[in-house]
Design a protein around this motif. Structure first.
Motif, mmCIF file in Angstrom:
data_model
loop_
_atom_site.group_PDB
_atom_site.id
_atom_site.type_symbol
_atom_site.label_atom_id
_atom_site.label_comp_id
_atom_site.label_asym_id
_atom_site.label_seq_id
_atom_site.Cartn_x
_atom_site.Cartn_y
_atom_site.Cartn_z
ATOM 1 N N ALA A 15 34.583 30.097 54.229
ATOM 2 C CA ALA A 15 35.486 29.156 53.554
ATOM 3 C C ALA A 15 36.903 29.395 54.060
ATOM 4 O O ALA A 15 37.689 30.102 53.419
ATOM 5 C CB ALA A 15 35.417 29.320 52.042
ATOM 6 N N PRO A 16 37.259 28.827 55.220
ATOM 7 C CA PRO A 16 38.582 29.089 55.819
ATOM 8 C C PRO A 16 39.756 28.704 54.915
ATOM 9 O O PRO A 16 40.834 29.292 55.005
ATOM 10 C CB PRO A 16 38.560 28.240 57.094
ATOM 11 N N ARG B 279 37.291 38.802 55.709
ATOM 12 C CA ARG B 279 36.566 38.451 56.932
ATOM 13 C C ARG B 279 35.448 37.459 56.639
ATOM 14 O O ARG B 279 35.211 36.517 57.406
ATOM 15 C CB ARG B 279 36.007 39.719 57.591
ATOM 16 N N VAL B 280 34.744 37.637 55.517
ATOM 17 C CA VAL B 280 33.688 36.697 55.144
ATOM 18 C C VAL B 280 34.269 35.329 54.835
ATOM 19 O O VAL B 280 33.734 34.282 55.243
ATOM 20 C CB VAL B 280 32.889 37.247 53.952
ATOM 21 N N ALA C 35 34.477 47.459 44.696
ATOM 22 C CA ALA C 35 34.224 48.888 44.508
ATOM 23 C C ALA C 35 35.394 49.729 44.986
ATOM 24 O O ALA C 35 35.679 50.787 44.426
ATOM 25 C CB ALA C 35 32.947 49.304 45.242
ATOM 26 N N ASP C 36 36.108 49.275 46.030
ATOM 27 C CA ASP C 36 37.230 50.034 46.573
ATOM 28 C C ASP C 36 38.150 49.079 47.309
ATOM 29 O O ASP C 36 37.868 47.883 47.463
ATOM 30 C CB ASP C 36 36.737 51.149 47.515
ATOM 31 N N THR C 37 39.278 49.609 47.763
ATOM 32 C CA THR C 37 40.254 48.767 48.456
ATOM 33 C C THR C 37 39.744 48.268 49.804
ATOM 34 O O THR C 37 40.164 47.209 50.279
ATOM 35 C CB THR C 37 41.557 49.565 48.669
ATOM 36 N N ALA C 38 38.862 49.030 50.441
ATOM 37 C CA ALA C 38 38.325 48.598 51.734
ATOM 38 C C ALA C 38 37.495 47.324 51.602
ATOM 39 O O ALA C 38 37.327 46.579 52.582
ATOM 40 C CB ALA C 38 37.491 49.715 52.352
ATOM 41 N N SER C 39 36.957 47.069 50.406
ATOM 42 C CA SER C 39 36.130 45.874 50.207
ATOM 43 C C SER C 39 36.944 44.600 50.368
ATOM 44 O O SER C 39 36.395 43.552 50.738
ATOM 45 C CB SER C 39 35.482 45.909 48.820
ATOM 46 N N ALA C 40 38.250 44.659 50.091
ATOM 47 C CA ALA C 40 39.077 43.463 50.212
ATOM 48 C C ALA C 40 39.105 42.968 51.654
ATOM 49 O O ALA C 40 39.078 41.749 51.909
ATOM 50 C CB ALA C 40 40.492 43.753 49.726
#
Length: 289
Positions: A138-139, A132-133, A122-127
């Motif tokens: 999944a490292p 982090r997830v 939705a936006d750049t902050a989502s990246a």
């Protein structure tokens, strides 16, 4: 006297090469303007289409593990705020994309092709939230932002747009210079006639109006030839670009406003020629007489 004077001025064809110069100038200006508008629209289209696109690559050695991790990552990311769409890319689709480079080997089941998960953010902050997830779930996964990968392409298109605008400005300046030269050449060719007209009571403004009328006709003829040739060329290039089926080239379009600008350019050239001719003649007459 105006009609008679116009016929006298038209007896000498000095400077009528301006017709073809104007035609060539306008033809090139139309192409440069179309290029600038098209690349500017393509830059914006790339930003809209790919600004929120990203891909997660999972390169585990075991094929079964890759598929399991891809499914787990997709399920985890589906619940993250700011992610609008999550899709696991089928291996067949990846194989089809690699076929032009690998040929039949792309379908080899033993080929270690990473599993991929397509995301729409939705936006750049989502990246940042996705990273982090992934660091927890999944490292070994890698997040690729499409906007970052195509940043050099957008920069190149922006440079092309700026270059197109610079070329248009230079063409307009060159056209004005050609009109000035044609006006001065006409004054020199008709110096004797102009002197007689002054003795009969004609003013500099009246003489300038006659030259403006003649040069405007020449500019209109050149603008008609160059404008039609330029518009036809742009239309043919647009049809060929659309037929290629390329997403990038397909976004190089002019739109309604762009076509309106191109169609208005012949009229703008005639107006420029008329204005420059009038001023050049008035100034030259002031120095001559």
């Amino acid at each position: 006297m105006s009609a008679a004077s116009t016929r006298v001025l038209d007896t000498a064809r000095t400077g009528r090469g301006m017709v073809w110069v104007i035609a060539v100038m306008l033809f090139l200006t139309v192409l440069a303007t179309a290029s600038g508008i098209g690349t500017a629209r393509a830059t914006g289209a790339i930003g809209v289409r790919l600004g929120g696109r990203a891909t997660v690559q999972i390169a585990a050695a075991d094929p079964a593990q890759r598929e399991q991790e891809a499914a787990a990552v997709a399920a985890t990311l589906a619940g993250v705020a700011g992610i609008e769409q999550v899709r696991v890319v089928p291996r067949a689709e990846i194989t089809q994309l690699l076929a032009p480079w690998l040929g039949g080997d792309a379908a080899d089941v033993d080929l270690p092709i990473p599993a991929m998960v397509d995301l729409t953010l939705a936006d750049t902050a989502s990246a940042g939230r996705v990273r982090r997830v992934l660091a927890t779930a999944a490292p070994g996964a890698r997040l690729d932002l499409h906007s970052a990968a195509l940043a050099p392409v957008r920069s190149f298109l922006a440079v092309l747009s700026a270059l197109g605008l610079a070329l248009v400005a230079m063409m307009l300046a060159a056209t004005a210079f050609v009109v000035v030269l044609a006006a001065r050449a006409g004054l020199e060719a008709h110096r004797g006639t102009i002197e007689v007209m002054h003795m009969l009571g004609a003013t500099d403004v009246q003489v300038a109006r006659l030259f403006q009328r003649r040069l405007s006709r020449d500019a209109a003829l050149g603008a008609a030839v160059g404008g039609v040739a330029g518009l036809v060329t742009v239309a043919l290039l647009g049809m060929q670009a659309s037929a290629l089926g390329s997403e990038l080239l397909g976004s190089v379009t002019l739109g309604t406003l762009g076509w309106a600008v191109l169609m208005a350019m012949p009229f703008a050239f005639v107006a420029l020629a008329a204005t420059v001719a009038r001023r050049a003649v008035v100034r030259s007459l002031g120095r001559m007489l």
